[in-house]
Structures are given as C-alpha cells and as structure tokens.
Design an enzyme around this catalytic site. Structure first.
Site, PDB file in Angstrom:
ATOM      1  N   ASP A  16      27.408  24.885  67.788  1.00 13.80           N
ATOM      2  CA  ASP A  16      27.326  24.027  66.955  1.00 13.80           C
ATOM      3  C   ASP A  16      26.762  24.580  65.489  1.00 13.80           C
ATOM      4  O   ASP A  16      25.910  25.687  65.788  1.00 13.80           O
ATOM      5  CB  ASP A  16      26.487  22.717  67.369  1.00 13.80           C
ATOM      6  CG  ASP A  16      26.406  21.538  66.339  1.00 13.80           C
ATOM      7  OD1 ASP A  16      27.428  21.562  65.608  1.00 13.80           O
ATOM      8  OD2 ASP A  16      25.289  20.846  66.378  1.00 13.80           O
ATOM      9  N   SER A  17      26.645  23.904  64.770  1.00 15.27           N
ATOM     10  CA  SER A  17      26.027  24.482  63.633  1.00 15.27           C
ATOM     11  C   SER A  17      24.360  24.123  63.590  1.00 15.27           C
ATOM     12  O   SER A  17      23.613  24.671  62.773  1.00 15.27           O
ATOM     13  CB  SER A  17      26.451  23.662  62.281  1.00 15.27           C
ATOM     14  OG  SER A  17      26.164  22.271  62.340  1.00 15.27           O
ATOM     15  N   TYR A  48      27.161  22.852  58.573  1.00 15.85           N
ATOM     16  CA  TYR A  48      28.685  22.984  58.218  1.00 15.85           C
ATOM     17  C   TYR A  48      29.543  22.208  57.497  1.00 15.85           C
ATOM     18  O   TYR A  48      30.647  22.553  56.686  1.00 15.85           O
ATOM     19  CB  TYR A  48      29.460  23.291  59.668  1.00 15.85           C
ATOM     20  CG  TYR A  48      29.201  24.219  60.549  1.00 15.85           C
ATOM     21  CD1 TYR A  48      28.466  25.329  60.009  1.00 15.85           C
ATOM     22  CD2 TYR A  48      29.959  24.672  61.649  1.00 15.85           C
ATOM     23  CE1 TYR A  48      28.219  26.565  60.648  1.00 15.85           C
ATOM     24  CE2 TYR A  48      29.781  25.775  62.309  1.00 15.85           C
ATOM     25  CZ  TYR A  48      28.928  26.759  61.820  1.00 15.85           C
ATOM     26  OH  TYR A  48      28.822  27.950  62.648  1.00 15.85           O
ATOM     27  N   CYS A  79      30.990  20.675  67.326  1.00 13.96           N
ATOM     28  CA  CYS A  79      30.756  20.561  66.114  1.00 13.96           C
ATOM     29  C   CYS A  79      32.069  20.052  65.575  1.00 13.96           C
ATOM     30  O   CYS A  79      33.231  20.618  65.497  1.00 13.96           O
ATOM     31  CB  CYS A  79      29.974  21.629  65.418  1.00 13.96           C
ATOM     32  SG  CYS A  79      30.234  21.637  63.346  1.00 13.96           S
ATOM     33  N   ASN A  80      32.065  19.021  64.622  1.00 17.56           N
ATOM     34  CA  ASN A  80      33.201  18.106  64.319  1.00 17.56           C
ATOM     35  C   ASN A  80      33.781  19.089  63.329  1.00 17.56           C
ATOM     36  O   ASN A  80      34.938  19.199  63.042  1.00 17.56           O
ATOM     37  CB  ASN A  80      32.991  16.763  63.588  1.00 17.56           C
ATOM     38  CG  ASN A  80      32.968  15.867  64.522  1.00 17.56           C
ATOM     39  OD1 ASN A  80      32.074  15.830  65.378  1.00 17.56           O
ATOM     40  ND2 ASN A  80      33.632  14.798  64.638  1.00 17.56           N
ATOM     41  N   CYS A 193      29.749  11.613  65.967  1.00 20.73           N
ATOM     42  CA  CYS A 193      28.797  12.694  65.538  1.00 20.73           C
ATOM     43  C   CYS A 193      27.889  13.020  66.397  1.00 20.73           C
ATOM     44  O   CYS A 193      27.581  11.889  67.176  1.00 20.73           O
ATOM     45  CB  CYS A 193      27.977  12.061  64.143  1.00 20.73           C
ATOM     46  SG  CYS A 193      26.691  13.299  63.731  1.00 20.73           S
ATOM     47  N   THR A 194      27.592  14.260  66.822  1.00 22.48           N
ATOM     48  CA  THR A 194      26.776  14.627  68.039  1.00 22.48           C
ATOM     49  C   THR A 194      25.352  13.973  67.859  1.00 22.48           C
ATOM     50  O   THR A 194      24.574  14.057  68.986  1.00 22.48           O
ATOM     51  CB  THR A 194      26.792  16.065  68.380  1.00 22.48           C
ATOM     52  OG1 THR A 194      26.517  16.802  67.274  1.00 22.48           O
ATOM     53  CG2 THR A 194      28.131  16.476  68.915  1.00 22.48           C
ATOM     54  N   HIS A 195      24.727  13.818  66.704  1.00 19.27           N
ATOM     55  CA  HIS A 195      23.630  13.165  66.518  1.00 19.27           C
ATOM     56  C   HIS A 195      23.372  11.853  67.281  1.00 19.27           C
ATOM     57  O   HIS A 195      22.190  11.599  67.643  1.00 19.27           O
ATOM     58  CB  HIS A 195      23.113  13.206  65.124  1.00 19.27           C
ATOM     59  CG  HIS A 195      22.696  14.586  64.537  1.00 19.27           C
ATOM     60  ND1 HIS A 195      23.337  15.559  64.873  1.00 19.27           N
ATOM     61  CD2 HIS A 195      21.550  14.868  63.828  1.00 19.27           C
ATOM     62  CE1 HIS A 195      22.727  16.724  64.112  1.00 19.27           C
ATOM     63  NE2 HIS A 195      21.577  16.394  63.736  1.00 19.27           N
TER      64      HIS A 195
END
Lengths: 274, 274
Positions: A16-17, A48, A79-80, A193-195
């Site tokens: 991921d970024s 990103y 990461c999208n 979103c991974t957050h």
C-alpha cells in the site's frame, strides 16, 4: 527474482502507499494465521491518490518487483489508486514469476453482490475513488442487477489517519456520510478505503446494525484463501506464521501509526530505498 | 425514584467499576442504536475485584439506587465482581421499581452453550473470577454437558488498561494465555472480563479463526433486546438515541481512557458524589 521456491513456505506480500493496507493485513493475520507475511508501505510516495496513472503504474511495478525479488507466493495490492491504475501491469510482471495478484475493488464487489438481499448497495470511498468509478464498474460486472449509491467522503481517511481518540467532529462527519446511504435504504455498504474499518463501529451504529459492511480486508483475505487452496500453496505450518514490515519513509512513524491500523504490534520496520 | 415513566422513552442504564463496561455499552450502541443510555463508572471505588462481598453489595445497591432515581427502564451490570456479589440485591431493589436487571456471566454462558459444537468451552478471565467459579457454575446450569477449560490471566486487564499501542510483551502474554485453550481444543471461548474485547484480534489469531469468542457485550446486548421486546419497552425512536456518562472519580481521566474502550467519543462526563 532468484531461487523462487515453488512450495508453500514463502510469505504473502501486501503493499500500500502507507498504513491503510494494514487493515487488510490485519484481516489476513486473523483469517490465515498460519501464513507468513511481508508488508511494504511505500510511504515515501504517500499519498498515491494525487499521482497520475503513469506515475502510479511506475510505483506499482517498483513495489511488485521488489516483493517478487524478496520472494512471495501471492501478491496483495491493498490500495485503490494502485489497483485502479496498475493491477494489469502488476499481474503481467508477477505472472512471469508464476505469482498471482489480488487487489482491492473486485473482491469487495463480488461479496457485496453475493450478500445483498435488496440489491441496493452503497459505496463509501474517497472522492478520487468515487470519481474513478472503479467500484461502480466492478459492481456492474456482477451477475445481478444492483442499485448502487456512492458517497464521497472528502476528509474521512485524513481524519482517521490524524488520529484517535474520536472527536465529536469525526462523529458528525461520519453521520453525514451515512445519511444518503440510509435514505437510499441500502442493505450492504462497501467500505471503499482501507482506512474506514477503524470507524466501523460508528458506521454500523449510524447505518443500522442490519446493514452489512464489506471491507477490503475481509474480501481480500477470502480471495487469498481461495487462491492458496486452488494452487495448493497454503502454508503447511501449524500455529502462527511470522509477519514483517518494510517501508520507504520513516520507519518510526510507520510503526507508531501502523500499530493503530494493524491492532497488533509491528515490531521492527525495515527501511528500503526503492 | 419519582415520576417513573412506564413507557419506552427512558434510557438503559449500565454500570461498572470503571471503563471496562464501556465495551458492553459499545455493543449496545451498535446493536440497539435507537435506545438512549446512561453509563455510570464508579471509578472512585475501582477496582471492585479487591472488595469483600459485603462491600460489593453496598456498591451495587448505591449504583442501582442512583440509576433508578435518574430514571431507567433496564439496568445492565457490566462488572463481574459486582454481578457475582450483588446481582440478587440489585434485582430486589430494581423489581420494586418495576425494572429488570441483566448482568454479565449468565448471558455469556447461555450463548456459549448454544453455539459450541464440540461442547468444549474455554473461559479466559481474571484470577478472581476464575477462583469465584461463577462462569463454571453458569455453564453447569446449561442444558447440555460441557467440558470447561478455565484460564486465569493475572495481568491482562491491567495491561490493556495501561494502554496501547500493543507491545511484544502483550503479545507474548496473550499467546501464553491462549496455549492451554488451544491444547484443550475448545471451539468457543468466553471472554470473561470486559477489558478483553480490546485484544480480540490478537486472541482470534492465537486461538484460530474457527474458535468463537463470546463477549459480555454481545451477550448482554442480545439479552437486553429480548427483555425490551418481551416487556414492550423498546424505544420507538428512529435513528440514534443519546448516551451520556457519569463517574465518581476523575471525569477527564474517565473520558480519555474511556474513548479507547467505547471506540466512540464520550462527550461530557458528569461527576457525581455517591
């Protein structure tokens, strides 16, 4: 890449970024505890989301090459932005090494289509992801007709990254993002979103507990498991595997921020120059 | 208690000796979002675990009386020590006001007995709870034969309360507590302390994902829902209810520590002198 071991003993690689993808690793660690993992946070180039497609493909190829060289049996793009712009490039490169790639977006769409009763699905994501339309297209590829409501959350990932404990301001924002999803009476919401899993309890409370939340972590862990089984490369370990971290930015900052996202201690973080 | 409103508009009251019970409130806020809540943290007298039964009954009666006077339609005791020593006293007092009481222990035992396939159930709890045997007795009252493995975790609650992020020392401890449960091949584990859900991902990873974890929060939210429905006192609100906090110790410390346990912002915390 040298001496790639064709057997099951190589780690699963996740990149991921930054730290967001650690919520994906978290699910993998809980769902597939016997596997080893290596996680690359390309935080020197965070975020990103602000890059062009060409820049993103370069990042994806750089990360993929590095992880293939380290040795991996399955690559996970958590990461999208990276997945949207670079998945095909990563797949080509990895295929040449006999490694499969799974990435966010498609797995979440598959699960959402499989579990929605009403066919009304919500997507909560960053403005870039919503504008890019990747979830919309992925949901459109599913075998049933779905009514999709997308909500762009401009500040949510940044607020989550800045930190806890939660303030009333966070609550108000999350509530406002949930309102259009409630109005649309969706029964399933993709957290795009991974957050966002870090505010899952809040989302569940505001959306109603009967609404099913689909996270990238859940979807990718399931996808990874299917691939490991199909290719017969699941770990034959008993007990827990090992996990370790490399980043391109500040290892101390990565470790401190990352612990909140992983909900497990990170231990040492190795700095690499990519 | 004056002017008790027999209808559905009163809050659900939850009390504990400190912040641990906030993991129970958390589940209630997510599972029954339309209800109002009041939470009492009796942190001036924390920890309850060190008190005699007579002292505990006095605490329970004091808290119960206070919450009945404030007005409540259902009382939740989210503290093992308080429930073990004082549940019957609280029930007598509350019954005189037409209010039911639910408490930890019995609801977790019921759920564990209902969901275990193998009949092998683990209990992870503080030494005082294990020594008191309350979960063992509650599991013995279920309608099927169960093999129970209890593990006393001397420092886990204190470590969790001291704080995050997680250290390797926490991981090592949690892993060592899980080892006897793994050896006993339990398929269901009761988290017999309200602090433990904060290390749930770690427990799940060490126990294996097929092991089902039963938390007090989950069990009490389900029990509360059944009572609200049976007595027809569920809130008729749409959307979210309100929640507020009173404590007997330091409101700022309570709010700061509590946010981690609640995973939602606490807002104002009122100091009361009980």
């Amino acid at each position: 890449m040298t001496d790639r071991d064709p057997n099951d003993s190589l780690p699963i690689a996740v990149f991921d970024s930054g730290v967001g993808g650690l919520t994906v690793l978290h699910e993998c660690l809980v769902s597939l505890p016997e596997e080893d993992y290596v996680y690359l946070g390309d935080d020197a180039r965070f975020p990103y989301g602000a890059k062009t497609d060409a820049e993103l493909r370069a990042c994806v190829l750089r990360n993929t090459r590095f992880l293939l060289e380290r040795g991996t049996k399955l690559l996970v793009i958590a990461c999208n932005s990276a997945a949207s712009a670079g998945l095909e490039s990563a797949r080509e490169l990895a295929a040449a090494h006999g490694v499969e790639v799974v990435a966010v977006i498609e797995p979440e769409a598959e699960i959402a289509a499989a579990i929605t009763d009403s066919g009304r699905v919500g997507v909560l994501a960053t403005p870039a992801t919503v504008a890019g339309g990747s979830y919309l297209r992925a949901l459109g590829r599913q075998r049933r007709e779905l009514t999709v409501t997308q909500v762009a959350a401009p500040d949510l990932a940044a607020i989550i990254q800045r930190g806890f404990p939660f303030s009333e301001a966070v609550v108000e924002q999350v509530r406002s993002y949930c309102a259009p999803l409630r109005r649309a009476r969706v029964d399933t919401v993709i957290l795009g979103c991974t957050h966002y899993p870090l505010v899952r309890p809040m989302l569940q409370r505001f959306l109603g507990r009967e609404v099913r939340l689909v996270t990238a972590g859940h979807a990718l862990a399931a996808a990874a498991e299917r691939i490991l089984e199909a290719r017969r490369i699941a770990s034959s370990n008993r007990g827990e595997g090992e996990y370790r971290f490399v980043c391109t930015g500040d290892p101390d900052a990565f470790r401190e921020l990352g612990t909140r996202f992983l909900q497990l201690p990170l231990g040492d973080v190795e700095l690499v120059d990519l």
